[in-house]
Scaffold this motif. Sequence first.
Motif, mmCIF file in Angstrom:
data_model
loop_
_atom_site.group_PDB
_atom_site.id
_atom_site.type_symbol
_atom_site.label_atom_id
_atom_site.label_comp_id
_atom_site.label_asym_id
_atom_site.label_seq_id
_atom_site.Cartn_x
_atom_site.Cartn_y
_atom_site.Cartn_z
ATOM 1 N N THR A 10 0.826 -1.210 0.000
ATOM 2 C CA THR A 10 0.000 0.000 0.000
ATOM 3 C C THR A 10 0.857 1.256 0.000
ATOM 4 O OG1 THR A 10 -1.718 -1.168 1.234
ATOM 5 C CG2 THR A 10 -1.846 1.222 1.204
ATOM 6 N N GLU A 155 -5.693 -0.593 8.792
ATOM 7 C CA GLU A 155 -6.717 0.402 8.461
ATOM 8 C C GLU A 155 -7.673 0.508 9.637
ATOM 9 O OE1 GLU A 155 -10.444 1.140 5.320
ATOM 10 O OE2 GLU A 155 -8.751 -0.137 4.735
ATOM 11 N N THR A 183 -4.166 3.724 7.057
ATOM 12 C CA THR A 183 -5.348 4.117 6.285
ATOM 13 C C THR A 183 -6.471 4.432 7.258
ATOM 14 O OG1 THR A 183 -4.692 2.710 4.432
ATOM 15 C CG2 THR A 183 -6.989 3.415 4.510
ATOM 16 N N ILE A 217 -3.543 7.806 4.521
ATOM 17 C CA ILE A 217 -4.467 7.695 3.384
ATOM 18 C C ILE A 217 -5.896 7.756 3.910
ATOM 19 C CG2 ILE A 217 -5.283 6.212 1.513
ATOM 20 C CD1 ILE A 217 -2.436 4.956 1.527
ATOM 21 N N SER A 219 -9.826 7.213 3.406
ATOM 22 C CA SER A 219 -10.610 6.265 2.618
ATOM 23 C C SER A 219 -12.096 6.561 2.722
ATOM 24 C CB SER A 219 -10.338 4.835 3.110
ATOM 25 O OG SER A 219 -11.049 3.889 2.329
ATOM 26 N N GLN A 243 -8.378 6.511 -1.199
ATOM 27 C CA GLN A 243 -8.805 5.117 -1.295
ATOM 28 C C GLN A 243 -10.319 5.113 -1.391
ATOM 29 O OE1 GLN A 243 -7.229 1.517 0.973
ATOM 30 N NE2 GLN A 243 -9.213 1.753 1.985
#
Length: 413
Positions: A10, A155, A183, A217, A219, A243
Amino acid sequence: MTDRVAVTRTEQIAASDPNRVIVFDTTLRDGEQAPGFSMSAEAKVRVAGVLRDLGVDVIEAGFAAASPGDEDCIRRVAAEVEGPVFCSLSRASEGDIDAACRALAPTPRSHRRVHVFLGTSPIHRSAKLKMSTNAVLATAVRAVEYARSLFDDVEFSAEDAFRTEPEFLADVLEAAADAGARTLNAPDTVGYATPDEVKTRFRELSARIHARHPHAILSAHNHDDLGLAVANSLAAVEGGARQIEVTVNGIGERAGNASLEEVVMALKVRSDRFGVSTGMETRHMVRASRTLCDVTETTVARNKAVVGINAFAHEAGIHQHGMLADSRTYEIMRPQDVGFDGSWFVLGKHSGRHAIARRAEIIGRPIDGERLAAVAAAFKQRADQIGEIDDAELIAIIDQADQASNERMLRYA
């Protein structure tokens, strides 16, 4: 904490381009949770193989702690399909995270992800969790820290993010990032949000979280209860999400999730607006859609965007005439780009002479002039009676029109 690998898959993707959107597919987890979409291990392996060919970056293969069978299915998918990052959903508990770790053992460590979620909205805190905001915050941190002891790619999802107080949502996601989550997902779990709200919320989250965690990131995971999942996913990208969490054919809990094929093609066709890219091999989209339909014994609507059988079909005479001149008159993407062989004309009561003549020529029965006028008149009458006219029916109409013309000529000879 165990030794960390040099870099996760990732992180490689994110580092390659700040405007590269990671495609996270949850067909095998959230999609399968919808009634009527349960899949065997063999079916999951088959779908995962198509998702790999499609270029999906992260495949959420299931929820390992849900049952021993689900853990086994994830393990089998991770063992038999190579390439993507594989992920298991997990509640914010050590037992769930341990189950995810066992299930994902067959895949390389750089390609393993655990997806920890915890409800954050007032209704979830009071009705489901019976927890205060401080307790939710502490539980999230504790779970992410434990997950990071077993996974390099973590995540965290704040369940029901869009009914969570904006400040508290930012607090939880920032704390999860501090604890090691790479994430951060702000899901519209119940399909409540609108595009303007989503875009604004992601901009605010991006401004706060990226100030301390520039490589985090954000999402987006959107449900379709109000028919806004795709629009909300695109709005999230505009707000800074990199994402998107999607499913093939938009399957999922209740009204479903954001449709993979619709979000990805919107980003591709309207790259002028969104300015981002994905790593998708979109020519496999129709195959992915049909594979899922096959293993779940379901169908998609004829007018389903991108992959429905009518997506590149044309019946109206005006449209058919335009398509014959230049397909760009009525198609904003090429059918071959998503896996269809090409466009096709449906001959019916709305078709015009141009389309009738073109089809007649293709099947080896060219017609023009007065013959075309006679065939077109007979064609319209027959189409009013039966609807769609196939090749056999068109040949019969041409033969009957020619026979009638010959009989008239004999009478007046």
